[in-house]
Design an enzyme around this catalytic site. Sequence first.
Site, PDB file in Angstrom:
ATOM      1  N   GLU A 201       0.912  -1.206  -0.132  1.00  0.00           N
ATOM      2  CA  GLU A 201       0.070   0.026   0.034  1.00  0.00           C
ATOM      3  C   GLU A 201       1.011   1.267  -0.146  1.00  0.00           C
ATOM      4  O   GLU A 201       0.661   1.868   0.859  1.00  0.00           O
ATOM      5  CB  GLU A 201      -0.942   0.044   1.074  1.00  0.00           C
ATOM      6  CG  GLU A 201      -1.990  -1.080   1.001  1.00  0.00           C
ATOM      7  CD  GLU A 201      -3.145  -0.870   1.990  1.00  0.00           C
ATOM      8  OE1 GLU A 201      -3.020  -0.257   2.795  1.00  0.00           O
ATOM      9  OE2 GLU A 201      -4.114  -1.987   2.038  1.00  0.00           O
ATOM     10  N   GLU A 324      -4.874  -8.614  -0.515  1.00  0.00           N
ATOM     11  CA  GLU A 324      -5.736  -8.607   0.695  1.00  0.00           C
ATOM     12  C   GLU A 324      -7.101  -8.396   0.171  1.00  0.00           C
ATOM     13  O   GLU A 324      -7.528  -7.475  -0.499  1.00  0.00           O
ATOM     14  CB  GLU A 324      -5.139  -7.187   1.454  1.00  0.00           C
ATOM     15  CG  GLU A 324      -3.928  -7.466   2.163  1.00  0.00           C
ATOM     16  CD  GLU A 324      -3.530  -6.032   2.969  1.00  0.00           C
ATOM     17  OE1 GLU A 324      -4.422  -5.280   3.652  1.00  0.00           O
ATOM     18  OE2 GLU A 324      -2.260  -5.802   3.363  1.00  0.00           O
TER      19      GLU A 324
HETATM   20  O1  AHR Z   1      -5.229  -6.281   6.834  1.00  0.00           O
HETATM   21  C1  AHR Z   1      -5.024  -5.158   7.577  1.00  0.00           C
HETATM   22  C2  AHR Z   1      -4.609  -4.082   6.940  1.00  0.00           C
HETATM   23  O2  AHR Z   1      -5.179  -3.483   5.701  1.00  0.00           O
HETATM   24  C3  AHR Z   1      -2.847  -4.247   6.361  1.00  0.00           C
HETATM   25  O3  AHR Z   1      -1.878  -3.907   7.299  1.00  0.00           O
HETATM   26  C4  AHR Z   1      -3.151  -3.013   5.162  1.00  0.00           C
HETATM   27  O4  AHR Z   1      -2.128  -3.594   4.008  1.00  0.00           O
HETATM   28  C5  AHR Z   1      -4.296  -2.825   4.908  1.00  0.00           C
HETATM   29  O5  AHR Z   1      -4.693  -1.563   4.943  1.00  0.00           O
END
Ligand code: AHR
Length: 519
Positions: A201, A324
């Site tokens: 991110e 994710e």
């Molecule tokens: O999964 C939780 C968080 O969500 C992670 O650390 C991040 O990459 C995302 O914003």
Amino acid sequence: MKNSIRFAAILFLALAVGAVKTAFAASAAEAQMVVHVDRPGPVIHREVYGQFAEQLGRGIDEGIWVGVDSPIPNIRGYRKDVVDALKAIHVPVIRWPGGCYADEYHWRDGIGPRAQRPIRPNQSWGGEDRNVFGTHEFMDFAELIGAEAYIGMNVGSGSPREMADWLEYVTADGKSTLALERKSNGRDKPWKLDYVGVGNEAWGCGGHMRPAYYADLYRQFATFVRSSSGTALARVASGANADDVVWTEGVLSVAAELIDVYSVHYYTLPSGQWKHKGSATAFGEADWIATLRNALRMDAILNMHGAILDKYDPAKRIVLAVDEWGTWYDGEPGQSPLYQQNSLRDALTAAVTLNIFHAHADRVRLANIAQMVNVLQSMVLTDHEKMVLTPTYHVFDLYKVFQDATSLPFELQAPDYVLGAVKVPGLHASAARDASGGVHIALVNLNPNQAAELKLQLKGFAPKQVSGRLLTAAEITSVNTFEKGGTVHPSAYSGAALLGQGVLRATLPAKSVVVLDLK
Ligand code: AHR
């Protein structure tokens, strides 16, 4: 007299049959599906069933790692109940140590004798990291459960040199100082590392970068992603948040030729608002349908980024990863960070998301649900010595037949499920054929009030046998608790009947997931 009794009886019977028919029509939606077994599509890479384990809350500490001296039964420090549960669903790949935490993690903190490792604040998620779960513990864990390893490198606060050293430590055979250090720390042979994340991110917690800046940084770091033992390492670029196509265009236009995997993150929030996301357990039908509608947005998101990838990579060399994804609810008071319960609603969101990945199998060849244990939409919840399997776990279990199976195209017609102004498809599906020739069809009935009667036609395949498994529960809010772990649990499915010549009928209960196995 006799005749009039007979007449009355016939009339009564006719009326009764009519009444049953009318009642049935009102209670079951009619749907049709045609599956083209004779037109196989791309393989569904098993890596879309991957998991994400971040150093955060009780995701790793307690959830996976309890240490060798723990009274909780463990295998070299990994809790045995969790290891057994994860092995049973064939986890193909695990991503670690973050997430946001990856961009503050320094790998040297996590090697050497555990008692001597530094304790660092976890700036991303609160609390401290005792660093007892470091490189050796992660790589051995991946080996233990038979998964590929995906390590996220620190780009936000690290350097190419730090990253290159870590990669050498993990992958070098021979006599380099780092290889010898690894050996002296107890691991003789290099590990097999599969994916290397170049930051996480980068548009947010990974450095609040602009796409052009990250793209240049990516080029620099990616140059030094090398395996000392010559095995292939897939370089993962930190991609867009949800539908941010500007990021995708900006990164791919500069760095596409150095990218092996382009990752996108998308979380499902019932409200769609980060400030008030919605509750994991206290919700009604409006939240149910809104959550499913938001989960279904994954398809449009993959289409958007897929179109840009097609422009820069028409041969589809670059993997589109969703490393994710999952539901994200408001935190629960008194609980560890990002801990949330998991209900039948999560099971259905997982099922429709996996169906969407199957539909994009040509490009989406890696995904990691967030997260594995005790964090967000997890497989498993633990409370000290207790463990419970979540409804989402059961979907991964039902769906494991799709890992490495060949996707099959299909057409599905079913009435929409509508509540107020919100409309979603009533049924959602995917189909695939496994290496032994068996056909698997996943069917999700999103409507919590109405069963569906499905007429299913298979082109080019006439099964002799149908079986299946069903996941549903009494309430949309049904959950598994430590006290009652079997509330949302799969059962054998007997609602399908073969009608011959590749045709069958299946009754799909309201709010359910069914996976049919046809031979
Ligand atoms: O999964 C939780 C968080 O969500 C992670 O650390 C991040 O990459 C995302 O914003």
